[in-house]
Design a protein around this motif. Structure first.
Motif, PDB file in Angstrom:
ATOM      1  N   UNK A 171       0.835  -1.209   0.000  1.00 47.93           N
ATOM      2  CA  UNK A 171       0.000   0.000   0.000  1.00 47.93           C
ATOM      3  C   UNK A 171       0.870   1.260   0.000  1.00 47.93           C
ATOM      4  N   UNK A 172       1.932   1.239   0.816  1.00 42.95           N
ATOM      5  CA  UNK A 172       2.836   2.402   0.859  1.00 42.95           C
ATOM      6  C   UNK A 172       3.501   2.605  -0.496  1.00 42.95           C
ATOM      7  N   UNK A 173       3.923   1.515  -1.138  1.00 42.84           N
ATOM      8  CA  UNK A 173       4.557   1.622  -2.460  1.00 42.84           C
ATOM      9  C   UNK A 173       3.577   2.203  -3.473  1.00 42.84           C
ATOM     10  N   UNK A 174       2.327   1.779  -3.421  1.00 46.39           N
ATOM     11  CA  UNK A 174       1.319   2.322  -4.326  1.00 46.39           C
ATOM     12  C   UNK A 174       1.118   3.809  -4.126  1.00 46.39           C
ATOM     13  N   UNK A 175       1.093   4.240  -2.867  1.00 50.49           N
ATOM     14  CA  UNK A 175       0.951   5.676  -2.581  1.00 50.49           C
ATOM     15  C   UNK A 175       2.185   6.457  -3.050  1.00 50.49           C
ATOM     16  N   UNK A 176       3.374   5.853  -2.910  1.00 55.21           N
ATOM     17  CA  UNK A 176       4.592   6.513  -3.398  1.00 55.21           C
ATOM     18  C   UNK A 176       4.516   6.720  -4.905  1.00 55.21           C
ATOM     19  N   UNK A 177       4.088   5.694  -5.638  1.00 51.71           N
ATOM     20  CA  UNK A 177       3.943   5.835  -7.088  1.00 51.71           C
ATOM     21  C   UNK A 177       3.008   6.987  -7.434  1.00 51.71           C
ATOM     22  N   UNK A 178       1.851   7.032  -6.792  1.00 50.76           N
ATOM     23  CA  UNK A 178       0.851   8.059  -7.105  1.00 50.76           C
ATOM     24  C   UNK A 178       1.329   9.452  -6.717  1.00 50.76           C
ATOM     25  N   UNK A 179       2.026   9.555  -5.591  1.00 48.30           N
ATOM     26  CA  UNK A 179       2.468  10.874  -5.099  1.00 48.30           C
ATOM     27  C   UNK A 179       3.630  11.408  -5.914  1.00 48.30           C
TER      28      UNK A 179
END
Length: 436
Positions: free
Chosen positions: A104-112
């Motif tokens: 989940x954190x990796x997904x948020x990093x990609x989006x941010x």
């Protein structure tokens, strides 16, 4: 009471520096062990970021890096530990984060990170490749970081702008693991050697047809675990980590001192020193060059800088100013590895070079390849009319030497004359030739 020395931080991002990685991760291992918690490692590499450096320069690129570092910090949170692993690479260590949360954190990093950034009138749209792994029972700090790096590499191979999880080592990665670990070991040794002065220069002579010495080329040497490391691997690691700038300053000074000692010995000759792109992009390059000459009490024409042709045609104002400043001071400039890559006759007429060095890959074809001989002969005549000295690199046989001399090159370099040697061995070699 004495404690551990403070860990230096990267001034652009505020993250720990790469060389602090093993000690920082070791402390996190110990903290995780005390509470039996997991440890998640992520390795991030911005996609195609070199285009930003090439298009806008290092100052603008640093501003983008600082902004992206802020985005990374905002997503990963206060409990995370951050490292800057390269110019556009980062590592994040997350204690007590299990697989679902890590993804989940990796997904948020990609989006941010993907959010647009205004830059010089355009909207830059950055993306990132992320590798994720977790600590295994047999891990040490280096193996954990290396596995996260390999997972990131797989994300790159899949096209970037994604994350890849590597919870365990897949089959067939033992060789890659050894390579990644070796790079980290080389980096560690380079840091230590810069601090202790244990780096070493060897010198290879460049010889004219009459047997006199045109120059000697300074070549860096370093050992890891008692084994000499390939110079290509040394340079690759030094450039990736930015250490090449400090190492380059050291080589400039030591090369100048060697030239001064040879002159005092009655063997005046130029010392040729390879210069990297990162060095030439530094605004302190000329001051470091002048400082080396002053410290060695050496005239500028006793030093020669070897650069690839792509550096000569680099459009950066800093690079061009450094090239002009070096020539105005009287320092020679040599085009290294000519005959490959960017080599162009259109460029040759405009370059401020004093020497042209034919790449060994070209000389390997002699004397059998008559076309190679014809090109060598023609370029030698042209370079001579442009006021350049021509050197053939990689001469290993008497037949190759005869072909180079028939083409009227000014000097040759290679194992046929001498292998790279220590300064003491070079002094003895030079004395021997004086008595001929």
């Amino acid at each position: 009471m004495s404690g551990s020395p403070p860990v230096r931080r990267d001034p652009t991002t505020g993250f720990h520096l790469r060389n602090a990685g093993p000690s920082v991760v070791a402390r996190l291992f110990a903290a995780a062990d005390r509470v039996a918690a997991s440890l998640c490692a992520m390795w991030l590499d911005l996609d195609r970021f070199r285009q930003v450096n090439d298009s806008f320069g290092y100052a603008e690129a640093d501003a983008v890096i600082a902004l992206i570092a802020g985005r990374i910090r905002s997503v990963a949170g206060e409990r995370a530990t951050f490292l800057r692993m390269g110019s556009d690479e980062f590592a994040i260590l997350l204690p007590a984060v299990e697989t679902p949360d890590g993804e989940r954190i990796a997904g948020r990093l990609l989006a941010t990170i993907d959010q647009p950034i205004p830059l010089a009138g355009i909207l830059l749209r950055p993306s990132v490749s992320i590798g994720i792994t977790w600590r295994l029972a047999a891990d040490d700090p280096l193996s954990l970081l290396a596995r996260a790096d390999r997972a990131m590499g797989e994300a790159k191979r899949q096209g970037g702008d994604r994350f890849v999880v590597m919870a365990v080592e897949p089959p067939g990665v033992a060789s890659a693991a050894r390579s990644a670990r070796q790079d980290l070991e080389i980096e560690s040794v380079l840091h230590a050697s810069l601090a202790t002065g244990d780096l070493e220069l060897h010198y290879q002579p460049i010889v004219r047809p009459d047997g006199s010495v045109e120059a000697v080329e300074a070549l860096m040497r370093c050992a890891v675990g008692g084994r000499q490391v390939s110079p290509l691997q040394l340079v690759a690691v030094a450039e990736k980590t930015g250490l090449i700038v400090r190492i380059g300053e050291w080589i400039l000074l030591q090369g100048a001192r060697c030239a001064a000692r040879l002159r005092a010995q009655g063997c005046p000759t130029k010392v040729a020193i390879n210069i990297s792109r990162l060095q030439l992009c530094s605004e302190s390059f000329l001051s470091n060059l002048h400082a080396a000459l002053i410290c060695a009490r050496l005239p500028a024409d006793a030093i020669e800088l070897e650069l690839t042709e792509s550096l000569f045609v680099d459009a950066s104002p800093v690079v061009q100013a450094n090239l002009r400043g070096a020539r105005e001071a009287g320092v020679g400039l040599a085009i290294d590895d000519f005959g490959t890559g960017y080599s162009s006759l259109a460029n040759l007429k405009d370059l401020p070079a004093t020497k042209l060095k034919f790449d060994r890959a070209f000389i390997n074809e002699l004397p059998e390849d008559r076309r190679a001989f014809a090109i060598l002969s023609a370029i030698t005549r042209l370079a001579g009319e442009l006021g350049m000295v021509v050197v053939a690199e990689g001469v290993e046989t008497a037949a190759q030497l005869a072909a180079c001399e028939a083409a009227r090159v000014d000097a040759t370099q290679g194992f046929l004359h001498a292998k790279p040697m220590s300064e003491d061995a070079l002094s003895q070699w030079m004395e021997t030739r004086k008595s001929r």
